[in-house]
Structures are given as structure tokens and as C-alpha cells.
Enzyme design. Sequence first.
Site, mmCIF file in Angstrom:
data_model
loop_
_atom_site.group_PDB
_atom_site.id
_atom_site.type_symbol
_atom_site.label_atom_id
_atom_site.label_comp_id
_atom_site.label_asym_id
_atom_site.label_seq_id
_atom_site.Cartn_x
_atom_site.Cartn_y
_atom_site.Cartn_z
ATOM 1 N N GLU A 48 48.526 43.990 40.115
ATOM 2 C CA GLU A 48 49.596 43.159 40.165
ATOM 3 C C GLU A 48 50.426 43.630 41.290
ATOM 4 O O GLU A 48 51.087 44.592 41.345
ATOM 5 C CB GLU A 48 50.212 43.308 38.591
ATOM 6 C CG GLU A 48 50.800 42.077 37.854
ATOM 7 C CD GLU A 48 52.107 41.701 38.866
ATOM 8 O OE1 GLU A 48 52.292 40.510 39.080
ATOM 9 O OE2 GLU A 48 53.099 42.588 38.970
ATOM 10 N N CYS A 79 43.000 40.562 46.706
ATOM 11 C CA CYS A 79 43.620 39.869 45.641
ATOM 12 C C CYS A 79 45.132 40.310 45.765
ATOM 13 O O CYS A 79 45.877 40.167 46.629
ATOM 14 C CB CYS A 79 43.110 40.273 44.262
ATOM 15 S SG CYS A 79 43.684 39.108 43.023
ATOM 16 N N ARG A 106 50.864 33.052 45.004
ATOM 17 C CA ARG A 106 50.313 34.037 43.961
ATOM 18 C C ARG A 106 49.735 33.002 42.815
ATOM 19 O O ARG A 106 50.311 31.692 42.724
ATOM 20 C CB ARG A 106 51.203 34.871 43.470
ATOM 21 C CG ARG A 106 51.887 35.919 44.296
ATOM 22 C CD ARG A 106 52.867 36.740 43.800
ATOM 23 N NE ARG A 106 52.604 36.971 42.437
ATOM 24 C CZ ARG A 106 53.193 37.680 41.773
ATOM 25 N NH1 ARG A 106 54.585 37.865 42.039
ATOM 26 N NH2 ARG A 106 52.727 38.387 40.735
ATOM 27 N N HIS A 170 37.495 39.467 44.416
ATOM 28 C CA HIS A 170 37.388 40.658 44.040
ATOM 29 C C HIS A 170 35.888 41.257 44.491
ATOM 30 O O HIS A 170 34.979 41.295 43.474
ATOM 31 C CB HIS A 170 37.452 41.163 42.395
ATOM 32 C CG HIS A 170 38.948 40.892 42.041
ATOM 33 N ND1 HIS A 170 39.647 42.150 41.988
ATOM 34 C CD2 HIS A 170 39.562 40.151 41.777
ATOM 35 C CE1 HIS A 170 40.956 41.888 41.644
ATOM 36 N NE2 HIS A 170 40.763 40.547 41.638
ATOM 37 N N GLU A 172 34.691 43.996 44.704
ATOM 38 C CA GLU A 172 34.278 45.138 44.255
ATOM 39 C C GLU A 172 33.426 44.982 42.874
ATOM 40 O O GLU A 172 33.025 45.975 42.230
ATOM 41 C CB GLU A 172 35.341 46.105 44.123
ATOM 42 C CG GLU A 172 36.610 45.829 43.276
ATOM 43 C CD GLU A 172 37.134 44.644 43.310
ATOM 44 O OE1 GLU A 172 37.167 43.966 44.342
ATOM 45 O OE2 GLU A 172 38.341 44.402 42.539
HETATM 46 N N1 GLN Z 1 48.128 37.654 40.124
HETATM 47 C C1 GLN Z 1 48.088 39.036 40.860
HETATM 48 C C2 GLN Z 1 49.419 39.049 41.366
HETATM 49 O O1 GLN Z 1 50.145 37.932 41.771
HETATM 50 C C3 GLN Z 1 46.918 39.299 41.538
HETATM 51 C C4 GLN Z 1 45.648 39.332 40.434
HETATM 52 C C5 GLN Z 1 44.840 40.269 40.891
HETATM 53 O O2 GLN Z 1 44.866 41.344 41.704
HETATM 54 N N2 GLN Z 1 43.694 40.226 40.316
HETATM 55 O O3 GLN Z 1 49.828 40.206 41.859
#
Ligand code: GLN
Length: 201
Positions: A48, A79, A106, A170, A172
Site C-alpha cells: 500500500e 504495483c 491508483r 505482480h 512475483e
Molecule cells: N492499491 C495499492 C496502492 O495504491 C497498490 C496495490 C498493490 O501494491 N497490490 O498503493
Amino acid sequence: MLKIGVLALQGAVQEHIKSLQAPDVETVIVKRTDQLEALDGLVFPGGESTTMRRLVNKYGFYEPLRAFAAAGKPIFGTCAGLILMADRIAQEPQGHLQLMDMNVQRNAFGRQRESFETTLVVKDVAEDIEAVFIRAPLISSTGDDVEVLSSFNGEIVAARQNHLLACSFHPELTDDTRFHQYFVQMVRESKETAPEHTAVT
Ligand code: GLN
């Protein structure tokens, strides 16, 4: 040997460590700023972004991470890691580390698509990368120095600016390590062409 770290403030660290494996790669779980000096490359995992930014500040990583990028050492953000790298974030007053000339948005794929999987063409990597998106950001526009590597439904989801690599998904979380190995190759090339990176002790 190449030393590649994964920033371990939050998120899926072990999965990145696994995908980075190569005979000439030593992986490092990075929790302190003094570990950065010895690294040739660094991964910012998902998670996040606002929480990660808070932890970046709390543990004194803000300037050291910017210096790492300024020294030309490769960084790969996935991400939330991509969000940390962007110069500008929609609906937020400013970007976080502001390393890459791009605008990001985002949670950009809508509620109905909180998480989904698809197959992507990723330039210079493969035509069939299995991509897992989780509340993913998109790159709404990029500067002239940024190369778009992949798009999904017309939205940019992976890009590179010289030694900086970022993707919305992702890599990974699948067994397909080709995107990570593309980054490992970037680190190899960077180390070969800039031996001064390792000369400082
Ligand atoms: N929604 C997250 C953000 O805004 C990112 C989500 C993720 O890394 N899987 O930071």
C-alpha cells in the site's frame, strides 16, 4: 556476484527474492539504509503506497533511495512500488520518491476488478507474461524518456526509463520469472558499464 535487494518495509518480499534467483545473483532483504551501499539493484514490492511511504520516512529511507536512483543503480517497482517511483500521482498533491517521469492513477481498474489475471505482451521480455493485478495502478502518461513496455486494454501497465523499471502487476506472484530476469539483466549491464558503482566502500 550481483547483489540485488528487496525493500522489506511491507509487502511480498520472499516472492521477489525467489524470482530474482540466478547463479550470479545474491539477494538481500533490505531493512536498514546502511544495506543499500553494497547493492547493485533494488526491488520495491507491492503493498500500500501511502503506508510504504510512511515507513520510508520513518526508517530514514527517503533520501538514501533517491541517492540510490541518482547513482544510476537499477530499481524495479511493482504495483505500490511503481506508485512510489512516479513523479506524479492523480488526485494527490505530489509524488513520493519522484524517480520516473510518469503520471499514475491508483486503484485504476475499477471495483469489479479488485484483482484479476491476464496474459500480456511485454516488449523485450515475452509475448505471454502471466500478470496478476491487485488493486493496481495504471500509468496514464509518460515523459519522452520513458519507454512503454506493456499495455492492457489501452492502458500502460509496464514502463522503463533508463535504469528504472516499473509495472502495475505482480510478476512475483507467478512461477514465471522472465520479467524479474529482465531486471536482473538490467542490473548486470549497469554493473558492467559503471564499475564505479562498486568501487566505493
Ligand atoms: N492499491 C495499492 C496502492 O495504491 C497498490 C496495490 C498493490 O501494491 N497490490 O498503493
